[in-house]
Design an enzyme around this catalytic site. Structure first.
Site, PDB file in Angstrom:
ATOM      1  N   PRO A 192       0.781  -1.238   0.000  1.00 29.82           N
ATOM      2  CA  PRO A 192       0.000   0.000   0.000  1.00 29.82           C
ATOM      3  C   PRO A 192       0.807   1.280   0.000  1.00 29.82           C
ATOM      4  O   PRO A 192       0.217   2.363  -0.039  1.00 29.82           O
ATOM      5  CB  PRO A 192      -0.807  -0.120   1.291  1.00 29.82           C
ATOM      6  N   SER A 194       3.756   2.331   2.137  1.00 25.10           N
ATOM      7  CA  SER A 194       4.527   2.859   3.264  1.00 25.10           C
ATOM      8  C   SER A 194       6.016   2.903   2.952  1.00 25.10           C
ATOM      9  O   SER A 194       6.703   3.875   3.273  1.00 25.10           O
ATOM     10  CB  SER A 194       4.280   2.018   4.515  1.00 25.10           C
ATOM     11  N   ASP A 221       2.716  -1.802  -8.835  1.00 25.00           N
ATOM     12  CA  ASP A 221       1.928  -2.870  -8.228  1.00 25.00           C
ATOM     13  C   ASP A 221       1.055  -3.509  -9.285  1.00 25.00           C
ATOM     14  O   ASP A 221       0.640  -2.864 -10.261  1.00 25.00           O
ATOM     15  CB  ASP A 221       1.061  -2.352  -7.084  1.00 25.00           C
ATOM     16  N   CYS A 334       7.635 -10.701   4.669  1.00 28.28           N
ATOM     17  CA  CYS A 334       7.148 -10.724   6.052  1.00 28.28           C
ATOM     18  C   CYS A 334       6.767 -12.161   6.405  1.00 28.28           C
ATOM     19  O   CYS A 334       5.778 -12.404   7.088  1.00 28.28           O
ATOM     20  CB  CYS A 334       5.985  -9.773   6.250  1.00 28.28           C
TER      21      CYS A 334
END
Length: 826
Positions: A192, A194, A221, A334
């Site tokens: 998104p 950041s 993206d 992640c």
């Protein structure tokens, strides 16, 4: 089969929505309840345990056995909120001082949990005390009344763009990129946004008022909806050094000019896209975000990482092919799964040979607690652990790839010439097998008898950030440097791409597609080649069709949406592999057009007295092909201008969804028609052009400036300083700029503007001056003004979004379509 593509889409939609259908069973009615009492449905918390998860990661030894209980205990607690101050913001130092001198003390009385001794504290490893950790979860911030002022402060500053609320470990990858202000940076999977915002901060940090950095960021993206989220996030930065694109990361176009004649037409030396830095924050299973996405406990299974491994390798390889020699790429996830982490890095190093090295960054950010990467791991499939690829059954080798193992030896390298399986069955097993294949919680799972493999690469230079080390989420980071051209790869004739070429000895392999996939992977690609043209929009590797939502490291809880139909203008006769890298305009996306209407440009220059030193020529663009009905004019930096020119020269291979900073906007309100200039200065572009404005600009005393921010519109006769009211009345009708003076009266000398100057756009009406700034911006400026003047430090309170907001709120839409400004009539 004419209906095949349609049924495929319906199946995908069912797969996306069935979680909501089968989420919970309907409760049985309780006959014991009386009819006059309403039944209360109690919310049940998410389960925060998964036997398969425990068994899998215990076997992988991601932590020492004696640490396991502590590791899992922290993983089952809510994630503390963290945020980052925009270091390039005009108010960065003010906000940091407010945190250090106000909130650190006022929140000290709050009960600390999890061993923390302070309610909020700066992250010791982040430079300049610009990143902060709070001892409160997002839920606590929303629900706890004593934290209301702090919560409102965070919401306001985040919306304005002075801070970004972001998970602490998500801030780490951009720091290891070592970005300079003149670098061309690619964020391959940016939504998104950041990390993109963080990269822009670094580029802009040392920029002076009225100037732009030499570097820029291209944020990409795959999904159009996530691109809109990315645009909304980065719009807070108010930057002219950003391009947002919509491509599959593994097929990001290189925009290479092939002929010398085409190169001669350009007035710059950019003939292909070569990046100084690449951030490769790939889609992943996301189990490192369990603390902020507890619903993932029940969804987790061992096949999630395996289903994304091939895609992650392809994206990383494409990033390296677009990297300059000497450039640096950060690969991050992640996820805690070595199949998505060390196995991908090892496979990339294996394919690139000596041209790419894994960088040891253990001396950088010394206060960041990190653990070395794994050199040995296992692969789990169908209730069995494998330590070597040679033990994988032949019928599973299209799912359990050789690159998932530490040695990476291909099945053909094992001397197995009889490897031949039915690909249709294999694709079915990819879609259905791993998704349902959890790790059974057995004490002694079946284990192959081969010797355990150890990777030959220095994977200990990779970094693993574990939750219990510093009260964060989990993250994996690897820093790669390109030291020489990538080895030339021979593609099959049937898979040639129009951009492909062999890299010269003194250049990077920019436009070469990802290297040929070995053994079972190449067979999978051949199946994809056979997909009918109407189904190409569903053409990401079939391993993505697992019942898994691939997560970028920032977007742990966002739903995956259908891939955009971004290449519908492909000619049927063109044998495009992915229908993404196509010369020509993109259907469904507004065009990028250089704005060259000299009459309008000159009227703007004359009305605002814009100094000739401010570069206009070639820096103005619009998103409307009909330049006679332009509503918004955007400004781009020189680097962005050069990239746009290159993109035009190669047939618009880049699908650009957003570019530039809104500088001027047509005034459409009733009074706008009477103004000598039809365009007002946008609040986003005002800081850049402010030092060059010589007309329609006045200076107000702090008292009158505060009055404007509070009342939004003030009659000329009502200003405390009568001289200021008279000067405002003598301006030409239309847009004007009011800057905050340092004294109590209006300065009579020429105005001086620097980085600390506070200015707002206003509208000079018949009898009053009206502020053309959002209510939230007014609230922020008012608070900063009070702090700077040493006035009382009041609470930020709730922003009244329905107040007289002449600017309108920022909307997260693709083309930055803010409402047209309505000047106050009086």
């Amino acid at each position: 089969m004419g209906g095949r593509g349609k049924s495929r889409t319906q199946r995908k939609h069912f797969r996306q929505n069935r979680e909501n259908v089968w989420k919970r069973s309907r409760p049985d009615p309780d006959p014991s309840l009386s009819s006059d009492k309403s039944q209360t449905t109690h919310w049940t918390p998410f389960l925060n345990e998964n036997p398969s998860f425990d068994s899998y990661y215990k076997e992988q030894l991601i932590v020492d056995p004696q640490e396991w209980d502590q590791f899992v205990a922290v993983l089952r607690t809510p994630l503390p909120a963290s945020f980052r101050i925009n270091a390039s913001s005009q108010f960065a130092d003010d906000i940091r001082s407010q945190l250090e001198n106000d909130f650190v003390h006022s929140l000290r009385a709050e009960v600390a949990e999890g061993g923390e001794t302070e309610a909020i504290r700066p992250l010791p490893w982040y430079p300049g005390n610009f990143a902060w950790h709070s001892n409160f979860s997002r839920m606590q911030l929303r629900k706890t009344q004593t934290l209301e002022r702090f919560h409102e402060f965070l919401k306001l500053e985040n919306e304005i763009g002075n801070i970004t609320r972001q998970e602490a470990v998500s801030m780490v990858p951009p720091l290891f990129l070592d970005v300079h202000s003149d670098h061309l940076v690619l964020d391959m999977c940016a939504a998104p946004g950041s990390k993109t915002f963080q990269l822009l901060e670094i580029i802009h940090q040392s920029t002076k008022a009225g100037s732009l950095p030499d570097g820029m960021v291209i944020a990409n993206d795959l999904d159009v909806k996530r691109c809109n989220l990315l645009i909304h996030q980065t719009k807070r930065m108010c930057t002219a050094n950003l391009i947002v694109t919509n491509h599959e990361a593994q097929h990001f176009p290189g925009c290479r000019l092939k002929g010398n004649s085409e190169r001669m037409k350009l007035d710059h030396n950019i003939h292909q896209l070569l990046f100084d830095r690449v951030l490769c924050d790939v889609p992943c299973s996301g189990d490192g975000t369990l603390r902020k996405a507890p619903d993932m406990w029940r969804k987790w299974n061992s096949g999630m990482g395996q289903g994304l491994h091939s895609l992650q390798v392809l994206i990383a390889m494409r990033g390296l092919s677009l990297l300059k020699i000497g450039g640096r790429m950060v690969y991050s996830t992640c996820s805690m799964n070595p199949i998505e982490n060390e196995a991908v890095v090892a496979e990339v190093l294996r394919r690139c040979g000596e041209s790419v090295k894994l960088v040891d960054v253990s001396s950088e950010l010394p206060q960041l607690i990190r653990r070395p990467g794994l050199k040995r791991w296992k692969v789990y499939d169908k209730s069995k652990w494998f330590v070597s690829s040679k033990d994988v059954p032949k019928f599973r080798r299209s799912v359990i790839l050789s690159s998932m193992f530490p040695s990476g030896k291909g099945y053909q390298d094992l001397g197995d010439s009889s490897f031949n399986v039915d690909m249709e069955d294999d694709i079915t097993s990819v879609e259905n097998g791993n998704a349902e294949d959890g790790v059974e919680a057995v004490e002694n799972p079946a284990m192959s008898e081969s010797a355990e493999e150890v990777s030959e690469f220095p994977l200990e230079h990779c970094m693993r950030i574990m939750p219990h080390d510093q009260n964060t989420g989990a993250f994996f980071i690897a820093v790669l440097q390109k030291v020489s051209p990538l080895p030339a790869v021979l593609e099959k004739p049937s898979k040639q791409i129009d951009e492909q070429y062999v890299e010269p000895s003194n250049q990077s392999l920019v436009d070469a597609q990802a290297p040929q996939i070995n053994s079972s992977e190449s067979k999978l690609e051949e199946v994809l080649e056979a997909v009918p043209e109407e189904n190409v929009n569903d053409n990401v590797s079939n391993t993505e069709d697992l019942e898994v939502s691939p997560l970028t490291c920032e977007e742990h809880n966002s739903e995956e949406t259908e891939e955009p139909h971004n290449a519908e203008n492909t000619e049927k006769k063109f044998p495009s592999k992915r229908k993404l890298q196509i010369q020509g305009q993109w259907r469904g996306v507004d065009p990028v057009v250089f704005f060259k209407d000299e009459e309008i440009i000159n009227s703007i220059r004359t009305f605002y007295g814009i100094d000739e030193r401010f570069p206009f020529n070639g820096h103005l663009i619009t998103r409307n092909s009909d330049t006679s009905h332009v509503k918004r004019i955007y400004y781009v930096s020189k680097f962005v201008k050069d990239i746009l020119e290159l993109n035009f020269s190669v047939g618009q291979q880049l699908k650009i969804t957003s570019v530039g900073m809104k500088m001027f906007e047509r005034q459409t309100a009733r009074e706008g028609s009477s103004s000598p200039c039809a365009f007002r200065i946008s609040s986003e572009g005002l800081p850049l052009i402010l030092p060059y404005i010589t007309k329609q600009i006045i200076q107000a005393s702090p008292v009158d400036f505060k009055r404007l921010l509070q009342d939004k519109d003030v009659k000329y006769t009502d200003f405390a300083d009568a001289e200021f009211g008279e000067k405002a009345a003598n301006l030409l009708p239309g847009c004007c700029v009011v800057i905050l003076g340092k004294g109590n009266t209006v300065a009579t000398e020429s105005l001086e503007v620097d980085e600390s100057t506070i200015a707002i756009g206003c509208w000079r009406g018949r009898a009053r001056l009206s502020v053309m700034v959002t209510a939230m911006d007014c609230q922020e400026m008012l608070e900063r003004l009070l702090i700077r003047l040493g006035a009382e430090n009041g609470s930020s309170g709730h922003v009244d979004k329905s107040s007289n907001d002449v600017g309108g709120e920022v909307q997260p839409v693709q083309e930055l379509n803010d409402d047209d400004v309505k000047a106050a009539a009086s």
